[in-house]
Design a protein around this motif. Structure first.
Motif, PDB file in Angstrom:
ATOM      1  N   LEU A   1      22.134   0.392 -14.798  1.00  0.00           N
ATOM      2  CA  LEU A   1      21.995  -0.557 -16.285  1.00  0.00           C
ATOM      3  C   LEU A   1      20.572  -0.749 -16.393  1.00  0.00           C
ATOM      4  O   LEU A   1      19.876  -1.463 -16.047  1.00  0.00           O
ATOM      5  N   VAL A   2      20.334  -0.241 -17.748  1.00  0.00           N
ATOM      6  CA  VAL A   2      18.877  -0.390 -18.338  1.00  0.00           C
ATOM      7  C   VAL A   2      19.129  -1.229 -19.497  1.00  0.00           C
ATOM      8  O   VAL A   2      19.646  -0.886 -20.640  1.00  0.00           O
ATOM      9  N   GLY A   3      18.541  -2.542 -19.374  1.00  0.00           N
ATOM     10  CA  GLY A   3      18.546  -3.499 -20.790  1.00  0.00           C
ATOM     11  C   GLY A   3      18.841  -4.925 -20.006  1.00  0.00           C
ATOM     12  O   GLY A   3      19.255  -5.033 -18.819  1.00  0.00           O
TER      13      GLY A   3
ATOM     14  N   CYS B   1      17.959  -2.534 -13.848  1.00  0.00           N
ATOM     15  CA  CYS B   1      16.836  -2.263 -14.219  1.00  0.00           C
ATOM     16  C   CYS B   1      16.051  -3.020 -15.215  1.00  0.00           C
ATOM     17  O   CYS B   1      14.716  -3.009 -15.545  1.00  0.00           O
ATOM     18  N   GLY B   2      16.701  -3.932 -15.991  1.00  0.00           N
ATOM     19  CA  GLY B   2      16.228  -4.736 -16.892  1.00  0.00           C
ATOM     20  C   GLY B   2      15.728  -3.903 -18.238  1.00  0.00           C
ATOM     21  O   GLY B   2      15.866  -2.553 -18.178  1.00  0.00           O
ATOM     22  N   THR B   3      14.752  -4.424 -19.080  1.00  0.00           N
ATOM     23  CA  THR B   3      14.366  -3.774 -20.349  1.00  0.00           C
ATOM     24  C   THR B   3      13.109  -2.809 -19.772  1.00  0.00           C
ATOM     25  O   THR B   3      12.245  -3.275 -18.955  1.00  0.00           O
TER      26      THR B   3
ATOM     27  N   VAL C   1      24.912   7.115 -12.710  1.00  0.00           N
ATOM     28  CA  VAL C   1      25.494   6.931 -13.763  1.00  0.00           C
ATOM     29  C   VAL C   1      25.036   5.902 -14.834  1.00  0.00           C
ATOM     30  O   VAL C   1      24.741   4.777 -14.275  1.00  0.00           O
ATOM     31  N   LEU C   2      24.442   6.130 -16.016  1.00  0.00           N
ATOM     32  CA  LEU C   2      23.874   5.351 -16.814  1.00  0.00           C
ATOM     33  C   LEU C   2      24.234   4.717 -18.001  1.00  0.00           C
ATOM     34  O   LEU C   2      25.253   5.289 -18.738  1.00  0.00           O
TER      35      LEU C   2
END
Length: 402
Positions: free
Chosen positions: A251-253, A271-273, A218-219
């Protein structure tokens, strides 16, 4: 390019610009590249970015512009990683007298934008603006809800001093009209379907997330900030995890809520940016995509997720309201119905046939949203504005004192 459209000198004024990562910067990257491909000369005026050395000016060889002017930049309150620009209107006036633009587009309504509008009006250069960010809505998420009305009045004053205000969706066009912004035009967004594609799904990346082939990733992609309604995303994922124990929340960002979220939910994967091909791999390696925001003017990530073949769950607003058809190419819930948002996500997680169907259709629909069409639409809108004429009466009023 149209046969009767000669190459023009277009100036883009913005308080945010690549390599910064946000929806406005991404949109301007695509816009500048598209306009140059259509033969136009592009000048960019922006603030000095964080960690950018004094006197440094990015090389025009990046393909985003032919000339760049960098002005003083200071941190934006509440968004320390973004800047606002400071420059005297007289400085811009002298610049444009020496090299006059055919049209000016102002993407942000900060101090830099105010100076640019003043200089353009004094010179009689056609000036248009964009409504990219709901700053008046953001105020309630940063303990400044009492300023919302004043910020609306400021936005009305600012945009009515320009010939036209470009908005990305029909719903946002209704919003700006309700604010008293009297002349707006619809300018949509596109997506790069060569970059964002299901073909970039990475089994190795999914394995690093701790997932087996049939387990759900789930993104969420975007800023980890209060105005993004991340509480809704967390509540939704926890319901999914209650039924699918091996599901992972990716979570990307980055943003001010990252530390708090990581402390409360150590099993989430932060995952960070991510940029470029890495971002595309992260998208393609997911299954469901949660977009819980109720404040975005558009939300480019929705189209990127659709292009990547994800099952998008969002509220019926902004990009989702414009491009998602419920149960056909994604799932949408009314703005006031949090339970419907969660139920829609649970249905996708529980029904593989439904998930597969909406993912396939999302990709097909995204293929129709190309940037070339949107750049041409932008060109036609801003280059058709008069150099002088009937500016709105409210433009003669003084700026509201905030």
């Amino acid at each position: 390019m149209q046969a009767n459209r000669r190459p023009q000198h277009i100036t883009i004024v913005s308080e945010t610009f690549p390599p910064e990562i946000n929806g406005v910067a991404n949109t301007l990257r695509q816009l500048c590249q598209g306009l140059m491909q259509r033969g136009h000369r592009i000048t960019v005026i922006r603030p000095r970015q964080q960690h950018e050395a004094e006197g440094k000016v990015a090389a025009a060889g990046q393909g985003l512009f032919t000339q760049e002017h960098v002005v003083t930049g200071l941190p934006l309150p509440g968004y320390a990683d973004l800047r606002f620009g400071l420059v005297r209107s007289a400085t811009l006036k002298a610049l444009w007298q020496a090299d006059r633009p055919d049209a000016i587009y102002i993407a942000t309504q900060g101090p830099l934008g105010v100076s640019a509008v003043s200089a353009a009006r004094q010179l009689g250069v056609p000036v248009s603006s964009g409504f990219h960010t709901n700053f008046h809505h953001y105020s309630r998420y940063y303990g400044a809800g009492s300023l919302e009305r004043l910020l609306c009045l400021y936005g009305q004053w600012f945009h009515n001093r320009t010939a036209i205000t470009l908005v990305p969706t029909r719903s946002m066009q209704r919003t700006v009209r309700a604010m008293g912004i009297t002349h707006s035009g619809l300018w949509g967004r596109g997506v790069d379907c060569n970059r964002f594609t299901p073909h970039k799904r990475d089994p190795g990346l999914r394995a690093a997330w701790g997932l087996q082939p049939n387990e759900r990733a789930v993104l969420y992609v975007g800023r980890l900030a209060p105005e993004k309604n991340l509480r809704m995303a967390v509540a939704c994922f926890e319901r999914i995890r209650g039924l699918h124990l091996q599901a992972r929340f990716i979570l990307v960002g980055d943003g001010p809520l990252r530390r708090q979220l990581a402390e409360r939910h150590p099993h989430y994967i932060f995952c960070g940016t991510q940029r470029g091909e890495d971002l595309a791999r992260h998208y393609a390696s997911g299954d469901l995509f949660l977009f819980p925001s109720k404040t975005d003017t558009f939300g480019n990530v929705v189209l990127e997720a659709m292009a990547s073949g994800l099952g998008v769950v969002a509220f019926d607003d902004a990009a989702a309201g414009e491009h998602i058809r419920h149960e056909e190419n994604g799932m949408i819930a009314p703005l006031a119905c949090n339970d419907t948002f969660i139920d829609s996500a649970l249905r996708l997680a529980d029904q593989p046939s439904l998930l597969n169907r909406v993912r396939a259709q999302a990709r097909l629909d995204a293929l129709e949203q190309n940037w070339g069409t949107q750049v041409e639409q932008f060109e036609n809108l801003i280059l058709s504005q008069p150099a002088k004429g009937e500016y709105h009466a409210i433009a003669k009023q003084s700026v509201p004192l905030l």
